[in-house]
Design a protein around this motif. Structure first.
Motif, PDB file in Angstrom:
ATOM      1  N   THR A  61       0.618  -1.237   0.092  1.00  0.00           N
ATOM      2  CA  THR A  61       0.082   0.052   0.151  1.00  0.00           C
ATOM      3  C   THR A  61       0.821   1.071   0.250  1.00  0.00           C
ATOM      4  OG1 THR A  61      -1.618  -1.071   1.714  1.00  0.00           O
ATOM      5  CG2 THR A  61      -1.858   1.476   1.478  1.00  0.00           C
ATOM      6  N   ALA A  62       1.777   1.229   0.644  1.00  0.00           N
ATOM      7  CA  ALA A  62       3.000   2.917   1.012  1.00  0.00           C
ATOM      8  C   ALA A  62       3.312   2.424   0.127  1.00  0.00           C
ATOM      9  CB  ALA A  62       3.640   2.277   2.185  1.00  0.00           C
ATOM     10  N   ALA A  63       4.023   1.497  -0.916  1.00  0.00           N
ATOM     11  CA  ALA A  63       4.907   1.718  -2.256  1.00  0.00           C
ATOM     12  C   ALA A  63       4.201   2.635  -3.382  1.00  0.00           C
ATOM     13  CB  ALA A  63       5.383   0.470  -2.477  1.00  0.00           C
ATOM     14  N   ARG A  64       2.636   1.619  -3.251  1.00  0.00           N
ATOM     15  CA  ARG A  64       1.276   1.708  -4.159  1.00  0.00           C
ATOM     16  C   ARG A  64       1.403   3.827  -4.265  1.00  0.00           C
ATOM     17  NH1 ARG A  64      -2.202  -3.334  -5.057  1.00  0.00           N
ATOM     18  NH2 ARG A  64      -0.782  -3.704  -6.127  1.00  0.00           N
ATOM     19  N   GLU A  65       1.000   4.280  -3.142  1.00  0.00           N
ATOM     20  CA  GLU A  65       0.888   5.527  -2.654  1.00  0.00           C
ATOM     21  C   GLU A  65       1.732   6.823  -2.854  1.00  0.00           C
ATOM     22  OE1 GLU A  65      -0.763   5.727   1.290  1.00  0.00           O
ATOM     23  OE2 GLU A  65      -2.489   4.663   0.237  1.00  0.00           O
ATOM     24  N   ALA A  66       2.556   6.491  -2.569  1.00  0.00           N
ATOM     25  CA  ALA A  66       4.941   6.445  -2.784  1.00  0.00           C
ATOM     26  C   ALA A  66       4.511   7.255  -4.775  1.00  0.00           C
ATOM     27  CB  ALA A  66       5.307   6.319  -2.289  1.00  0.00           C
ATOM     28  N   LEU A  67       4.206   6.020  -5.297  1.00  0.00           N
ATOM     29  CA  LEU A  67       4.393   5.859  -6.918  1.00  0.00           C
ATOM     30  C   LEU A  67       2.933   6.645  -7.832  1.00  0.00           C
ATOM     31  CD1 LEU A  67       5.525   2.262  -7.075  1.00  0.00           C
ATOM     32  CD2 LEU A  67       7.031   5.448  -7.805  1.00  0.00           C
ATOM     33  N   GLY A  68       2.391   6.858  -6.668  1.00  0.00           N
ATOM     34  CA  GLY A  68       1.150   7.801  -7.018  1.00  0.00           C
ATOM     35  C   GLY A  68      -0.065   6.755  -8.195  1.00  0.00           C
ATOM     36  N   LEU A  69      -0.055   5.806  -7.699  1.00  0.00           N
ATOM     37  CA  LEU A  69      -1.020   4.923  -7.809  1.00  0.00           C
ATOM     38  C   LEU A  69      -2.140   4.450  -6.705  1.00  0.00           C
ATOM     39  CD1 LEU A  69       1.563   2.052  -8.293  1.00  0.00           C
ATOM     40  CD2 LEU A  69       0.654   3.442 -10.520  1.00  0.00           C
ATOM     41  N   ASP A  70      -3.039   3.871  -7.731  1.00  0.00           N
ATOM     42  CA  ASP A  70      -4.449   3.441  -6.616  1.00  0.00           C
ATOM     43  C   ASP A  70      -3.888   1.863  -6.003  1.00  0.00           C
ATOM     44  OD1 ASP A  70      -6.654   2.305  -5.557  1.00  0.00           O
ATOM     45  OD2 ASP A  70      -7.632   3.162  -7.331  1.00  0.00           O
ATOM     46  N   PRO A  71      -4.202   1.750  -4.805  1.00  0.00           N
ATOM     47  CA  PRO A  71      -3.604   1.552  -3.682  1.00  0.00           C
ATOM     48  C   PRO A  71      -4.473  -0.004  -3.913  1.00  0.00           C
ATOM     49  CG  PRO A  71      -3.426   3.063  -2.854  1.00  0.00           C
ATOM     50  CD  PRO A  71      -4.564   3.492  -3.974  1.00  0.00           C
ATOM     51  N   GLN A  72      -5.599   0.059  -4.147  1.00  0.00           N
ATOM     52  CA  GLN A  72      -6.607  -1.057  -4.279  1.00  0.00           C
ATOM     53  C   GLN A  72      -6.464  -1.481  -5.746  1.00  0.00           C
ATOM     54  OE1 GLN A  72      -8.053  -2.234  -1.535  1.00  0.00           O
ATOM     55  NE2 GLN A  72      -7.249  -0.138  -0.909  1.00  0.00           N
ATOM     56  N   LYS A  73      -6.039  -0.904  -6.738  1.00  0.00           N
ATOM     57  CA  LYS A  73      -5.658  -2.453  -7.856  1.00  0.00           C
ATOM     58  C   LYS A  73      -4.897  -3.485  -8.135  1.00  0.00           C
ATOM     59  CE  LYS A  73      -8.546   0.708 -10.875  1.00  0.00           C
ATOM     60  NZ  LYS A  73      -8.142   2.028 -12.391  1.00  0.00           N
ATOM     61  N   VAL A  74      -5.343  -3.971  -9.223  1.00  0.00           N
ATOM     62  CA  VAL A  74      -3.997  -4.528  -9.624  1.00  0.00           C
ATOM     63  C   VAL A  74      -2.760  -3.882 -10.182  1.00  0.00           C
ATOM     64  CG1 VAL A  74      -3.877  -6.654 -11.056  1.00  0.00           C
ATOM     65  CG2 VAL A  74      -5.862  -7.178  -9.797  1.00  0.00           C
ATOM     66  N   THR A  75      -2.449  -4.342 -10.135  1.00  0.00           N
ATOM     67  CA  THR A  75      -1.390  -3.422 -10.769  1.00  0.00           C
ATOM     68  C   THR A  75       0.195  -4.484 -11.557  1.00  0.00           C
ATOM     69  OG1 THR A  75      -1.449  -2.347  -8.663  1.00  0.00           O
ATOM     70  CG2 THR A  75       0.752  -1.466 -10.352  1.00  0.00           C
ATOM     71  N   LEU A  76       0.070  -4.326 -12.667  1.00  0.00           N
ATOM     72  CA  LEU A  76       1.358  -4.427 -13.668  1.00  0.00           C
ATOM     73  C   LEU A  76       2.231  -3.380 -13.982  1.00  0.00           C
ATOM     74  CD1 LEU A  76       2.671  -6.379 -15.694  1.00  0.00           C
ATOM     75  CD2 LEU A  76       0.725  -4.841 -17.305  1.00  0.00           C
ATOM     76  N   VAL A  77       3.493  -3.506 -13.914  1.00  0.00           N
ATOM     77  CA  VAL A  77       4.377  -2.974 -13.849  1.00  0.00           C
ATOM     78  C   VAL A  77       5.420  -2.863 -15.106  1.00  0.00           C
ATOM     79  CG1 VAL A  77       7.026  -1.902 -12.671  1.00  0.00           C
ATOM     80  CG2 VAL A  77       5.671  -1.980 -11.326  1.00  0.00           C
ATOM     81  N   VAL A  78       5.913  -2.418 -16.063  1.00  0.00           N
ATOM     82  CA  VAL A  78       7.060  -2.787 -17.141  1.00  0.00           C
ATOM     83  C   VAL A  78       8.251  -2.429 -17.285  1.00  0.00           C
ATOM     84  CG1 VAL A  78       6.887  -2.940 -19.333  1.00  0.00           C
ATOM     85  CG2 VAL A  78       4.161  -2.988 -18.174  1.00  0.00           C
ATOM     86  N   THR A  79       9.325  -2.597 -17.266  1.00  0.00           N
ATOM     87  CA  THR A  79      10.574  -1.803 -16.819  1.00  0.00           C
ATOM     88  C   THR A  79      11.043  -2.631 -17.866  1.00  0.00           C
ATOM     89  OG1 THR A  79      12.417  -1.508 -15.973  1.00  0.00           O
ATOM     90  CG2 THR A  79      10.691  -2.917 -14.701  1.00  0.00           C
ATOM     91  N   GLY A  80      12.181  -1.645 -18.690  1.00  0.00           N
ATOM     92  CA  GLY A  80      13.120  -2.681 -19.429  1.00  0.00           C
ATOM     93  C   GLY A  80      14.579  -2.317 -19.372  1.00  0.00           C
ATOM     94  N   GLY A  81      14.327  -1.727 -17.873  1.00  0.00           N
ATOM     95  CA  GLY A  81      15.846  -1.452 -17.088  1.00  0.00           C
ATOM     96  C   GLY A  81      16.107   0.528 -17.230  1.00  0.00           C
ATOM     97  N   SER A  82      17.246   0.621 -17.121  1.00  0.00           N
ATOM     98  CA  SER A  82      17.330   2.135 -17.274  1.00  0.00           C
ATOM     99  C   SER A  82      17.458   2.883 -18.188  1.00  0.00           C
ATOM    100  CB  SER A  82      19.222   2.081 -16.472  1.00  0.00           C
ATOM    101  OG  SER A  82      19.698   1.701 -16.517  1.00  0.00           O
ATOM    102  N   SER A  83      18.529   2.321 -19.383  1.00  0.00           N
ATOM    103  CA  SER A  83      18.156   2.364 -20.512  1.00  0.00           C
ATOM    104  C   SER A  83      16.856   2.327 -21.402  1.00  0.00           C
ATOM    105  CB  SER A  83      18.944   1.741 -21.007  1.00  0.00           C
ATOM    106  OG  SER A  83      20.297   2.044 -20.435  1.00  0.00           O
ATOM    107  N   GLY A  84      15.596   1.361 -20.597  1.00  0.00           N
ATOM    108  CA  GLY A  84      14.491   0.885 -21.209  1.00  0.00           C
ATOM    109  C   GLY A  84      14.921   0.175 -22.726  1.00  0.00           C
ATOM    110  N   ALA A  85      13.716  -0.165 -22.910  1.00  0.00           N
ATOM    111  CA  ALA A  85      14.020  -1.480 -24.157  1.00  0.00           C
ATOM    112  C   ALA A  85      12.640  -0.643 -25.210  1.00  0.00           C
ATOM    113  CB  ALA A  85      13.645  -2.633 -23.818  1.00  0.00           C
ATOM    114  N   LEU A  86      13.084  -0.623 -26.428  1.00  0.00           N
ATOM    115  CA  LEU A  86      12.001   0.369 -27.916  1.00  0.00           C
ATOM    116  C   LEU A  86      11.273  -0.617 -27.817  1.00  0.00           C
ATOM    117  CD1 LEU A  86      11.430   2.573 -28.870  1.00  0.00           C
ATOM    118  CD2 LEU A  86      12.771   1.906 -30.743  1.00  0.00           C
ATOM    119  N   SER A  87      11.459  -1.872 -28.531  1.00  0.00           N
ATOM    120  CA  SER A  87      10.709  -2.830 -28.821  1.00  0.00           C
ATOM    121  C   SER A  87       9.218  -3.219 -27.695  1.00  0.00           C
ATOM    122  CB  SER A  87      11.781  -4.460 -29.225  1.00  0.00           C
ATOM    123  OG  SER A  87      11.937  -4.969 -28.180  1.00  0.00           O
ATOM    124  N   LEU A  88       9.660  -3.282 -26.479  1.00  0.00           N
ATOM    125  CA  LEU A  88       8.660  -3.869 -24.918  1.00  0.00           C
ATOM    126  C   LEU A  88       8.611  -2.596 -25.173  1.00  0.00           C
ATOM    127  CD1 LEU A  88      10.082  -5.422 -22.339  1.00  0.00           C
ATOM    128  CD2 LEU A  88       8.324  -3.832 -21.718  1.00  0.00           C
TER     129      LEU A  88
END
Length: 373
Positions: free
Chosen positions: A177-204
C-alpha cells in the motif's frame, strides 16, 4: 584475530558493481573494521558507485581480449602483462589477505596477480553462462559461488545473487500500500509494472503501448518505466495520458516497484531475475535479443518452477499480450500461485554467504571465538 584486508575486483556495468558492493557491505556488517579496497577501471560505473558507497577505488587498465585480427592483437600481451603487474602492486600495497571477484575485464589480471602472490581468490558468477574471467579464476579459486543452480562451473556452490538489503529483505505484502501511494498509484488496483531497465527497451515499450487498451480493460493499472528519453506519447506528441496508465522514465529504488507490483514485465538480466525471485514476484521475461543468449538462460529455472513466463522479443506483441498477460491480470489465484513458485527459487542472503566465504578464505573464521589473553 587480525583485521582482514579484502580486495574486491569488478566493474564496467551495474551487473558487476552492484553485487560486488552488496558483498562489501556484508563484509562490513560481519567485520566492521575490515579493510576493503576495490580494483576497477577508469571508465566503468565503478568510478562513481564505489566512492559513493564509501570504498576506496584503485584502477588498472581495461584490456579486453581482441576478437579479430588487428593491431590490438599485437599489443595485447604487453598491455595485459602490465595490467597483471599493476594489479599485483595494488594487492601488495593493500596487504591483501583475499581477493573477491565478480568477473569481467578487470578480474582476469587481478586473479592471475593474486595467484602469483599466493593470495586466495573467491569469486561469484552472476550469469547462467559463465564469463571467461570467472572460468579462469574458478580453476584455482578457494570458493566459487553462482547465482543460478545450473551454472556450468563444476564444484561451485549455488548461493544466489548478492543484492541490496532494501530488495532482499523486502516484504511486498507489508509494503504494498505504501509503495503504491508513493508512486501515485491506486492502492486497491491490480498493478502491472513494465520495465526495460534504466535505458529502457524500445521494442518492449512499443508492444506494451499497442496493448494498453487490453491491459487497462482488465481494470488493472500499469506503471511503465520507459527508460531515459523513451517516453510514450500520443499522436500529438504529448505524454500519453490514459486513466490507469502511469509512466516514468526511471525509478531510483526498484524496491518500490517490486512492492507495488502484482506482475512485472522485464528483461531477464541476472540481477533482475534474482531480485524478482527473492521478493517472490510473478514475472513475464522478455530476454534481450542480442548477445550469446545468456538472458534466456538466466530466466529458465524460474520459468520451469512456474514463477514466470518467457517470451522471445520477436514474439512479444499485442496478440501475445492479450492471450497470455490479460488472463493473469484477471486471475488473482493464478498470480498467487506464481508468487509462491517465484519465492520458492528466491535466495535472500547471498551477500552474507559470499562475505563469509571471503572472510574464511582470508583466514578470518567468524564461527571461532577469539581466544582471550
Amino acid at each position: 584475530m587480525s583485521t582482514p584486508s579484502v580486495v574486491l575486483a569488478g566493474g564496467g556495468t551495474a551487473g558487476h558493481v552492484s553485487p560486488m558492493l552488496a558483498v562489501a557491505r556484508a563484509v562490513e556488517r560481519l567485520v566492521p573494521d575490515a579493510h576493503q579496497t576495490v580494483i576497477g577501471t577508469a571508465a566503468g560505473l565503478e568510478t562513481r558507485l564505489v566512492p559513493e558507497a564509501g570504498y576506496r577505488l584503485a584502477s588498472i587498465e581495461k584490456v579486453p581480449l581482441p576478437r579479430r585480427l588487428s593491431r590490438d592483437v599485437l599489443r595485447f600481451p604487453s598491455r595485459f602483462g602490465q595490467a597483471v603487474r599493476d594489479a599485483a602492486e595494488i594487492l601488495r600495497a593493500e596487504k591483501a589477505d583475499v581477493v573477491f571477484g565478480v568477473g569481467g575485464y578487470v578480474c582476469t589480471p587481478v586473479y592471475l596477480a593474486a595467484r602469483r602472490l599466493g593470495i586466495p581468490v573467491v569469486l561469484h558468477e552472476a550469469n547462467a553462462r559463465p564469463g571467461l574471467a570467472n572460468k579462469l579464476g574458478h580453476r584455482f579459486a578457494a570458493f566459487s559461488g553462482v547465482a543460478f543452480e545450473g551454472t556450468p562451473l563444476k564444484g561451485a556452490e549455488w548461493v544466489g545473487m548478492p543484492m541490496s538489503r532494501e530488495i532482499s529483505q523486502l516484504d511486498r505484502r507489508t509494503e504494498r500500500t505504501a509503495a503504491r501511494e508513493a508512486l501515485g498509484l491506486d492502492p486497491q488496483k491490480v498493478t502491472l509494472v513494465v520495465t526495460g531497465g534504466s535505458s529502457g527497451a524500445l521494442s518492449l515499450n512499443q508492444s506494451v503501448r499497442a496493448a494498453l487498451p487490453d491491459l487497462l480493460g482488465t481494470q488493472a493499472q500499469v506503471l511503465h518505466l520507459t527508460g531515459r528519453d523513451k517516453a510514450i506519447t500520443d499522436d500529438s506528441g504529448a505524454l500519453l495520458d490514459l486513466e490507469g496508465y502511469h509512466q516514468r522514465e526511471y525509478l531510483d529504488g526498484m524496491q518500490l516497484a517490486y512492492a507495488a507490483a502484482d506482475l512485472i514485465i522485464a528483461r531477464s538480466g541476472a540481477a533482475t531475475v534474482s531480485e524478482i525471485a527473492a521478493v517472490g514476484l510473478p514475472a513475464v521475461f522478455v530476454p534481450l535479443p542480442v548477445g550469446n543468449g545468456e538472458q534466456e538462460l538466466n530466466a529458465r529455472e524460474l520459468v520451469a518452477a512456474g514463477g514466470a513466463l518467457l517470451v522471445k522479443d520477436e514474439h512479444f506483441h499485442k496478440a501475445w499480450i492479450r492471450r497470455n498477460i490479460v488472463p493473469l491480470l484477471e486471475d488473482p489465484a493464478l498470480l498467487r500461485t506464481m508468487e509462491q513458485q517465484s519465492a520458492s527459487r528466491g535466495i535472500t542472503d547471498a551477500d552474507e554467504r559470499m562475505a563469509r566465504a571471503t572472510l574464511a578464505a582470508a583466514g578470518h573464521d567468524l564461527d571461532t571465538p577469539e581466544k582471550k589473553p
